[in-house]
Design a protein around this motif. Structure first.
Motif, PDB file in Angstrom:
ATOM      1  N   LYS A 208      -6.899  -1.508  15.928  1.00 12.84           N
ATOM      2  CA  LYS A 208      -7.215  -2.330  14.754  1.00 12.84           C
ATOM      3  C   LYS A 208      -8.680  -2.755  14.746  1.00 12.84           C
ATOM      4  O   LYS A 208      -9.383  -2.630  15.748  1.00 12.84           O
ATOM      5  CB  LYS A 208      -6.346  -3.594  14.746  1.00 12.84           C
TER       6      LYS A 208
ATOM      7  N   ARG B  13     -10.410  -3.971   0.238  1.00 17.65           N
ATOM      8  CA  ARG B  13      -9.381  -3.581  -0.727  1.00 17.65           C
ATOM      9  C   ARG B  13      -9.033  -2.107  -0.541  1.00 17.65           C
ATOM     10  O   ARG B  13      -9.873  -1.312  -0.136  1.00 17.65           O
ATOM     11  CB  ARG B  13      -9.843  -3.857  -2.147  1.00 17.65           C
ATOM     12  N   TYR B  14      -7.774  -1.802  -0.839  1.00 20.34           N
ATOM     13  CA  TYR B  14      -7.320  -0.434  -0.650  1.00 20.34           C
ATOM     14  C   TYR B  14      -8.012   0.501  -1.627  1.00 20.34           C
ATOM     15  O   TYR B  14      -8.165   0.179  -2.802  1.00 20.34           O
ATOM     16  CB  TYR B  14      -5.806  -0.338  -0.820  1.00 20.34           C
ATOM     17  N   SER B  15      -8.407   1.652  -1.117  1.00 23.53           N
ATOM     18  CA  SER B  15      -9.062   2.647  -1.948  1.00 23.53           C
ATOM     19  C   SER B  15      -8.028   3.638  -2.459  1.00 23.53           C
ATOM     20  O   SER B  15      -6.857   3.567  -2.103  1.00 23.53           O
ATOM     21  CB  SER B  15     -10.130   3.353  -1.124  1.00 23.53           C
ATOM     22  N   GLY B  16      -8.462   4.550  -3.289  1.00 26.99           N
ATOM     23  CA  GLY B  16      -7.526   5.526  -3.827  1.00 26.99           C
ATOM     24  C   GLY B  16      -8.169   6.883  -3.949  1.00 26.99           C
ATOM     25  O   GLY B  16      -9.387   7.018  -3.794  1.00 26.99           O
ATOM     26  N   PRO B  17      -7.354   7.911  -4.208  1.00 27.19           N
ATOM     27  CA  PRO B  17      -7.889   9.271  -4.272  1.00 27.19           C
ATOM     28  C   PRO B  17      -8.890   9.479  -5.415  1.00 27.19           C
ATOM     29  O   PRO B  17      -9.603  10.476  -5.428  1.00 27.19           O
ATOM     30  CB  PRO B  17      -6.640  10.149  -4.456  1.00 27.19           C
ATOM     31  N   ASP B  18      -8.951   8.528  -6.364  1.00 26.15           N
ATOM     32  CA  ASP B  18      -9.950   8.662  -7.434  1.00 26.15           C
ATOM     33  C   ASP B  18     -11.367   8.443  -6.907  1.00 26.15           C
ATOM     34  O   ASP B  18     -12.337   8.717  -7.603  1.00 26.15           O
ATOM     35  CB  ASP B  18      -9.705   7.619  -8.529  1.00 26.15           C
ATOM     36  N   TYR B  19     -11.480   7.891  -5.698  1.00 27.35           N
ATOM     37  CA  TYR B  19     -12.791   7.496  -5.197  1.00 27.35           C
ATOM     38  C   TYR B  19     -13.333   8.440  -4.125  1.00 27.35           C
ATOM     39  O   TYR B  19     -14.302   8.138  -3.453  1.00 27.35           O
ATOM     40  CB  TYR B  19     -12.733   6.054  -4.665  1.00 27.35           C
TER      41      TYR B  19
ATOM     42  N   ARG C  79       1.866   6.743  -6.797  1.00 27.78           N
ATOM     43  CA  ARG C  79       0.836   7.685  -7.239  1.00 27.78           C
ATOM     44  C   ARG C  79       1.338   9.118  -7.149  1.00 27.78           C
ATOM     45  O   ARG C  79       1.073   9.957  -8.000  1.00 27.78           O
ATOM     46  CB  ARG C  79      -0.429   7.479  -6.395  1.00 27.78           C
TER      47      ARG C  79
ATOM     48  N   ALA D 229      -6.106  -6.014  -6.145  1.00 24.11           N
ATOM     49  CA  ALA D 229      -7.399  -5.491  -5.702  1.00 24.11           C
ATOM     50  C   ALA D 229      -7.358  -3.985  -5.470  1.00 24.11           C
ATOM     51  O   ALA D 229      -8.396  -3.354  -5.341  1.00 24.11           O
ATOM     52  CB  ALA D 229      -7.813  -6.193  -4.406  1.00 24.11           C
ATOM     53  N   HIS D 230      -6.159  -3.417  -5.398  1.00 26.85           N
ATOM     54  CA  HIS D 230      -6.008  -2.005  -5.031  1.00 26.85           C
ATOM     55  C   HIS D 230      -6.718  -1.092  -6.034  1.00 26.85           C
ATOM     56  O   HIS D 230      -6.521  -1.219  -7.238  1.00 26.85           O
ATOM     57  CB  HIS D 230      -4.524  -1.665  -4.972  1.00 26.85           C
ATOM     58  N   GLN D 231      -7.518  -0.185  -5.511  1.00 26.98           N
ATOM     59  CA  GLN D 231      -8.302   0.660  -6.413  1.00 26.98           C
ATOM     60  C   GLN D 231      -7.473   1.754  -7.070  1.00 26.98           C
ATOM     61  O   GLN D 231      -7.937   2.402  -7.991  1.00 26.98           O
ATOM     62  CB  GLN D 231      -9.467   1.279  -5.636  1.00 26.98           C
ATOM     63  N   ASP D 232      -6.262   1.970  -6.552  1.00 22.98           N
ATOM     64  CA  ASP D 232      -5.449   3.053  -7.100  1.00 22.98           C
ATOM     65  C   ASP D 232      -4.307   2.525  -7.965  1.00 22.98           C
ATOM     66  O   ASP D 232      -3.363   3.244  -8.238  1.00 22.98           O
ATOM     67  CB  ASP D 232      -4.912   3.923  -5.954  1.00 22.98           C
ATOM     68  N   VAL D 233      -4.383   1.264  -8.369  1.00 18.09           N
ATOM     69  CA  VAL D 233      -3.403   0.702  -9.301  1.00 18.09           C
ATOM     70  C   VAL D 233      -4.100   0.582 -10.656  1.00 18.09           C
ATOM     71  O   VAL D 233      -5.221   0.094 -10.740  1.00 18.09           O
ATOM     72  CB  VAL D 233      -2.919  -0.679  -8.811  1.00 18.09           C
TER      73      VAL D 233
ATOM     74  N   ARG E 299       0.833  -1.205   0.000  1.00 18.20           N
ATOM     75  CA  ARG E 299       0.000   0.000   0.000  1.00 18.20           C
ATOM     76  C   ARG E 299       0.867   1.254   0.000  1.00 18.20           C
ATOM     77  O   ARG E 299       0.623   2.191  -0.767  1.00 18.20           O
ATOM     78  CB  ARG E 299      -0.901   0.000   1.231  1.00 18.20           C
TER      79      ARG E 299
ATOM     80  N   PRO F 109      -3.151  -7.904  -2.700  1.00 20.28           N
ATOM     81  CA  PRO F 109      -3.606  -6.529  -2.436  1.00 20.28           C
ATOM     82  C   PRO F 109      -3.337  -5.580  -3.593  1.00 20.28           C
ATOM     83  O   PRO F 109      -4.104  -4.629  -3.801  1.00 20.28           O
ATOM     84  CB  PRO F 109      -2.820  -6.115  -1.188  1.00 20.28           C
TER      85      PRO F 109
END
Lengths: 294, 350
Positions: free
Chosen positions: B71, B340-346, A63, A229-233, A56, A226
């Protein structure tokens, strides 16, 4: 130097570390795993066993590097990549030793693999300002318009480096990703990650901006999940994934519409002419219409 | 430590229960300490009599509290709590009514894909945007409109202008006023001047007649810790502001190099705790500026819980002044719910 003096010299072991965001961190998890010689099983070094959080963090770093690197001129990217080849050339002996140990090759064959890697890098460096002519161009359209297609980088690409070729293979999958202006998160070969981790030092001493290349070592399956599944890849190169893992990863990547490059069905010959396939895999075509003046 | 002061003044106040700083009983409690604020000399004597801050100990404690591992379910709770504590802020010269309306929409429904996401505590804007925010939020959103006032961020204007600025924001519908203290006066030792100014602004927070006549907007007092130089000054300033009737004390404007840091926020939390023990009035705390990640926000929540306990773990008593923090919290929230990891696009671009 006498024999007794030679024996009294203690060797200095190298701590191999990840290369993320231009820095050399240990794994966030603090874990390491033993890397051994494939022939004799001799211990070579401990490599960081990266966790999904390292993956991550690497994506975040990549990015951050995308705007600067994709916005740099193609000519400038070519210069920077050529500089990497220069640095690699200067450390041929170190890499020849590491590749020989990592892959169980003879000295001469390892040296040949390193030379091929340097040449491959230079070859891709030359492509930076030429790929647009190959992948883009003016399209004839039925109207008074200039219609121009131009290739643009996809963004952040996760790369699973080939398992069998620790340096030449790595260079062959990494160079095309960054030559076209993408940022890369590379998962090094699982059992022979040391040349890849040392390659991070070459990148750090060249002019490659921090975050453009991020190199992780560890279990390919653990890190790939991961990343897929990562939304920013934006792209996923499955070259180093086993067949069944590759299918799972492609399914997972489909959720976020990533570009996926499937692994070759047969083992790839890394010394062969690579062609432009790996360059165009990470490009998006932008087409603009512009009215023709009078 | 300060408990000494609690004992010394215990006879002056009735410690039957704790009252909120904005409640009707608070002025009475503060009146019990009228002797320390009776004159410039008495106030100085009191503030300089506060024990010195152990800087090394404070920083070590703040760093130690930052190492807690939060956590799974605890993290989910902390993220939702942090979202509900945000004063979603836009304080730029380039703010437009459109931007403020967009921010209000985001504050009401931070993650449109998940209706379970809590709304933020308040929208924080410049005084001239209060009316826009008020209208965009409506009456039933449960979100307050906070307005900076008193010539934020420098505060370098005459007092009548500051009071007019405050009254104007209150009249426009602000529920909360974030005032800046006169750092120049504080640093040159004119404590009484600062004290009186806070009192005067608090007076200006009272709404004029009408249906809400007599009620007052809550007052947050900004110290600008980065300009106070020393921890001792921050402790003195905390007590000064609380004695003057602050409902909240706030670390900084977000406009200077040093903003909220874990040590200076911890110091203010301790001051608030000691003040409640001594006077029986509960005051809120708002760190602002420089808190950008969920990890940071959770560290602050740990600090609040360990220093003040449950009583302060609500948007009524603890706030984050932030803008980019919300996006990171939302990305973490998405990660927890989807795996799942999110990103700044979302998330939105602010």
């Amino acid at each position: 130097m006498k024999v007794s003096e030679q024996q009294s010299r203690l060797s200095v072991f190298k701590t191999y570390k990840l290369y993320v965001g231009g820095k050399f961190p240990r794994s966030e998890s603090g874990r390491v795993y033993e890397v051994t010689d494939p022939k004799g099983g001799r211990w070579l070094a401990n490599a960081p066993l990266s966790s999904r959080k390292d993956a991550r963090d690497a994506v975040v770093a990549a990015r951050k590097a995308v705007p600067g690197w994709s916005g740099a001129t193609a000519y400038n990217r070519g210069q920077v990549l050529y500089r990497v080849a220069e640095m690699l050339e200067g450390r041929r002996e170190q890499f020849a030793r590491e590749v020989a140990e990592a892959e169980g090759l003879s000295k001469s064959r390892a040296a040949a693999a390193v030379d091929a890697a340097v040449d491959r890098w230079v070859w891709y460096a030359g492509w930076t300002d030429k790929i647009a002519q190959i992948a883009g161009g003016a399209n004839p359209v039925a109207g008074p318009f200039f219609n121009l297609s131009t290739p643009e980088p996809t963004g952040v690409v996760a790369v699973l480096a080939p398992q069998e070729s620790s340096l030449l293979g790595l260079v062959s999958v990494l160079a095309p990703v960054i030559a076209t202006g993408n940022a890369a998160v590379v998962v090094a070969a699982e059992r022979s990650p040391l040349p890849a981790l040392s390659f991070g030092e070459v990148l750090a001493s060249s002019d490659v901006p921090a975050g453009v290349v991020n190199i992780l070592s560890g279990r390919t399956a653990e890190l790939a999940a991961p990343l897929a599944a990562h939304q920013d890849v934006n792209g996923l190169d499955l070259t180093g994934a086993a067949a069944d893992l590759a299918v799972d990863l492609e399914v997972s990547a489909a959720d976020t519409l990533k570009r996926v490059r499937r692994p070759a069905p047969a083992p790839e010959d890394w010394t062969a002419d690579p062609g432009t396939g790996r360059l165009t895999a990470w490009l998006e075509t932008k087409t603009v219409w512009h009215p023709i003046g009078v | 430590m300060v408990y000494r002061y609690a004992r010394r003044y215990a006879g002056l106040v009735t410690m039957s229960s704790v009252v909120p700083a904005y409640g009707p009983d608070a002025p009475g409690r503060l009146a019990g300490l009228a002797d320390v604020t009776a004159s410039d000399a008495a106030l100085r004597r009191f503030l300089h009599g506060l024990p010195g801050v152990d800087a090394v100990g404070l920083e070590a404690r703040a760093a130690g509290l930052g190492t807690r591992s939060i956590k799974t379910t605890a993290k989910a709770y902390a993220i939702d709590l942090a979202i509900s504590m945000i004063d979603l802020t836009t304080l730029e010269g380039s703010d437009t009514p459109g931007k403020v309306r967009a921010l209000c929409a985001k504050g009401r429904r931070p993650d449109p894909t998940d209706p379970g996401t809590p709304h933020v505590a308040a929208i924080c804007v410049y005084p001239d945007m209060v009316a826009v925010a008020r209208e965009a939020l409506g009456e039933d959103s449960g979100i307050s409109v906070a307005s900076v006032a008193t010539a934020f961020p420098a505060g370098r204007v005459a007092r009548p202008v500051k009071l007019a600025d405050t009254a104007d924001a209150v009249a426009a519908g602000a529920d909360e006023i974030d005032m800046v203290i006169d750092r120049g006066a504080f640093l040159s030792g004119r404590y009484m001047e600062v004290f009186e100014e806070i009192r005067a602004v608090k007076q200006a927070c009272v709404r004029p007649g009408g249906p809400e006549g007599g009620t007052a907007a809550h007052l947050k007092v900004i110290f600008e810790n980065g300009e106070l130089s020393t921890y001792d000054n921050i402790r003195r300033c905390s007590w000064l502001a609380m004695l003057a009737g602050a409902d909240f004390i706030k670390t900084s404007t977000g406009k200077v190099a040093v903003n909220a840091t874990p040590p200076n926020t911890l110091l203010m939390l301790e001051a608030v705790r000691d003040f409640r023990d001594a006077v029986g009035v509960q005051v809120g705390v708002k760190p602002a500026g420089g808190i950008r990640t969920s990890k940071d926000a959770i560290k602050y929540l740990v600090m609040v819980n360990e220093t003040l306990g449950d009583d302060w773990l609500s948007p009524d008593w603890f706030r984050f002044g932030a803008s980019s923090l919300l996006n990171d919290l939302l990305m973490q929230r998405q990660k927890l719910s989807t795996g799942r990891y999110s990103g700044p696009d979302y998330v939105t671009v602010d």
